[in-house]
Design an enzyme around this catalytic site. Structure first.
Site, PDB file in Angstrom:
ATOM      1  N   HIS A   1       0.218   5.773   0.927  1.00 26.56           N
ATOM      2  CA  HIS A   1      -0.694   6.779   1.450  1.00 26.56           C
ATOM      3  C   HIS A   1      -0.454   8.129   0.772  1.00 26.56           C
ATOM      4  O   HIS A   1       0.678   8.463   0.414  1.00 26.56           O
ATOM      5  CB  HIS A   1      -0.510   6.945   2.957  1.00 26.56           C
ATOM      6  CG  HIS A   1      -0.660   5.677   3.725  1.00 26.56           C
ATOM      7  ND1 HIS A   1      -1.787   4.898   3.656  1.00 26.56           N
ATOM      8  CD2 HIS A   1       0.190   5.042   4.572  1.00 26.56           C
ATOM      9  CE1 HIS A   1      -1.634   3.844   4.433  1.00 26.56           C
ATOM     10  NE2 HIS A   1      -0.441   3.900   4.994  1.00 26.56           N
TER      11      HIS A   1
ATOM     12  N   GLU B   1       3.086   8.085   8.789  1.00 27.81           N
ATOM     13  CA  GLU B   1       2.909   7.255   9.975  1.00 27.81           C
ATOM     14  C   GLU B   1       4.238   6.754  10.499  1.00 27.81           C
ATOM     15  O   GLU B   1       5.246   6.759   9.785  1.00 27.81           O
ATOM     16  CB  GLU B   1       1.983   6.071   9.666  1.00 27.81           C
ATOM     17  CG  GLU B   1       2.513   5.139   8.601  1.00 27.81           C
ATOM     18  CD  GLU B   1       1.498   4.066   8.208  1.00 27.81           C
ATOM     19  OE1 GLU B   1       0.525   3.850   8.958  1.00 27.81           O
ATOM     20  OE2 GLU B   1       1.678   3.445   7.146  1.00 27.81           O
TER      21      GLU B   1
ATOM     22  N   ARG C   1      -4.397   0.548  -1.941  1.00 27.70           N
ATOM     23  CA  ARG C   1      -3.783  -0.778  -2.025  1.00 27.70           C
ATOM     24  C   ARG C   1      -3.240  -1.052  -3.432  1.00 27.70           C
ATOM     25  O   ARG C   1      -3.943  -0.862  -4.419  1.00 27.70           O
ATOM     26  CB  ARG C   1      -4.785  -1.871  -1.664  1.00 27.70           C
ATOM     27  CG  ARG C   1      -5.302  -1.827  -0.242  1.00 27.70           C
ATOM     28  CD  ARG C   1      -6.070  -3.105   0.092  1.00 27.70           C
ATOM     29  NE  ARG C   1      -6.802  -2.969   1.343  1.00 27.70           N
ATOM     30  CZ  ARG C   1      -8.098  -2.689   1.428  1.00 27.70           C
ATOM     31  NH1 ARG C   1      -8.814  -2.555   0.324  1.00 27.70           N
ATOM     32  NH2 ARG C   1      -8.686  -2.564   2.588  1.00 27.70           N
TER      33      ARG C   1
ATOM     34  N   GLN D   1       0.817  -1.211   0.000  1.00 28.32           N
ATOM     35  CA  GLN D   1       0.000   0.000   0.000  1.00 28.32           C
ATOM     36  C   GLN D   1       0.850   1.260   0.000  1.00 28.32           C
ATOM     37  O   GLN D   1       2.063   1.220   0.237  1.00 28.32           O
ATOM     38  CB  GLN D   1      -0.916  -0.006   1.224  1.00 28.32           C
ATOM     39  CG  GLN D   1      -0.160  -0.102   2.539  1.00 28.32           C
ATOM     40  CD  GLN D   1      -1.072  -0.379   3.719  1.00 28.32           C
ATOM     41  OE1 GLN D   1      -1.220   0.474   4.594  1.00 28.32           O
ATOM     42  NE2 GLN D   1      -1.680  -1.570   3.745  1.00 28.32           N
TER      43      GLN D   1
ATOM     44  N   HIS E   1       4.777   0.307   0.972  1.00 26.56           N
ATOM     45  CA  HIS E   1       5.158  -0.391   2.201  1.00 26.56           C
ATOM     46  C   HIS E   1       4.088  -1.398   2.617  1.00 26.56           C
ATOM     47  O   HIS E   1       2.953  -1.370   2.126  1.00 26.56           O
ATOM     48  CB  HIS E   1       5.348   0.614   3.342  1.00 26.56           C
ATOM     49  CG  HIS E   1       4.068   1.291   3.747  1.00 26.56           C
ATOM     50  ND1 HIS E   1       3.531   2.349   3.050  1.00 26.56           N
ATOM     51  CD2 HIS E   1       3.203   1.044   4.779  1.00 26.56           C
ATOM     52  CE1 HIS E   1       2.412   2.737   3.631  1.00 26.56           C
ATOM     53  NE2 HIS E   1       2.183   1.950   4.677  1.00 26.56           N
TER      54      HIS E   1
END
Length: 310
Positions: free
Chosen positions: A105, A123, A200, A103, A180
């Site tokens: 982001h 994150e 995804r 995936q 990642h």
């Protein structure tokens, strides 16, 4: 025992109830952190959440029974000098019994333009248990999006995704745009920007409880992918602070007097230890918010992560 006395207009410590989330890749490690034992595949336990999909219930004080998002929107002044109209952090634990999907982001700019959200998603993880194979998926082997697309067309995922070696007690920051995935055995403390958007690339052709494959978002994933971005794993010791563009975290032990001497709220998440406050049992896996200038007296030693937004 944890004692607290408010010193400003009834402002107080907020103790938050965890939110258990079932996933197709989750396990049972989160049970001992307060996770719902009725969920057999428990992948996520959010301990600080206040977005439009998830919001933590407050367990104590004048706001007991209300949710964190509502309090943040209704009384922003008590949270200090936050520059965000929405609560900016999402904190919890992840138990990856199986590999997570490959995936990526989006960043702030992409979210504002295409998702109608204020912030994107960077994150960080602290590895409380290391992956079974001692690596996670992170970064790209190929150096152009054209090469990524060609390998996607040939379903040659191993030619795309690179790996990153990681061990217990190490720290990894994943910048938006980085390809990642956590791998089997990973058990982490996780902090992220609050917009929980994931695109995804690949999900191993797994099916959900209804027999359907989970959807992929390949077009958006390719839009936001930066093939040059990859993370690094670094040691994280007690007393050490990690500074990132949107937040900072500090791993520490708390006992005795502890004061938030910053100009903004902080989120304290228990990794080890147990105490009570106002009849609420605080144990590992729970979080509380301490407002600026407030102080607590902590009798028992607690191992914690202190998170602050920038």
């Amino acid at each position: 025992m944890l004692n607290f006395e408010s010193s400003w207009r009834g402002r107080q410590l907020l103790i938050l109830k965890g939110i258990s989330v079932p996933t197709v890749w989750g396990g049972q490690k989160l049970y001992s952190y307060g996770g719902d034992k009725n969920i057999t595949q428990l992948g996520q336990l959010y301990t600080v959440a206040a977005n439009d999909g998830l919001s933590s219930i407050i367990l104590n004080g004048k706001y007991k029974g209300d949710n964190l998002r509502n309090i943040y929107k209704s009384f922003p002044e008590i949270f200090g000098k936050s520059r965000y109209t929405e609560f900016p952090l999402l904190i919890g634990f992840v138990d990856a019994k199986e590999d997570l999907s490959l995936q990526v982001h989006p960043d702030n700019e992409y979210c504002r333009k295409y998702e109608g959200k204020e912030i994107g998603k960077c994150e960080s993880w602290i590895f409380l248990d290391q992956p079974a194979n001692k690596y996670i998926y992170n970064g790209c082997k190929v150096k152009t999006k054209e090469a990524v697309q060609k390998n996607i067309d040939n379903t040659a995922w191993n030619n795309i995704i690179d790996t990153l070696s990681v061990e217990k007690d190490q720290y990894v920051y994943v910048e938006a745009g980085t390809l990642h995935a956590l791998t089997s055995g990973s058990f982490v403390y996780e902090i992220q920007q609050s917009t929980n958007i994931t695109y995804r690339f690949y999900d191993y052709d797994r099916i959900d409880s209804l027999g359907n494959k989970r959807p992929l978002q390949l077009n958006k994933a390719l839009d936001v992918l930066d093939v040059m971005k990859r993370s690094e794993a670094t040691d994280l010791k007690l007393g050490e602070t990690k500074e990132e563009p949107y937040y900072s975290i500090k791993l520490c032990e708390l006992q005795g007097q502890f004061k938030n001497d910053t100009d903004i709220f902080i989120c304290v998440t228990l990794l080890e230890g147990r105490t009570t406050f106002e009849g609420v049992d605080l144990h590992k896996g729970m979080s509380f918010i301490l407002f600026m200038g407030e102080e607590v007296a902590i009798e028992n030693k607690l191992k914690c992560v202190i998170a602050s937004v920038k």
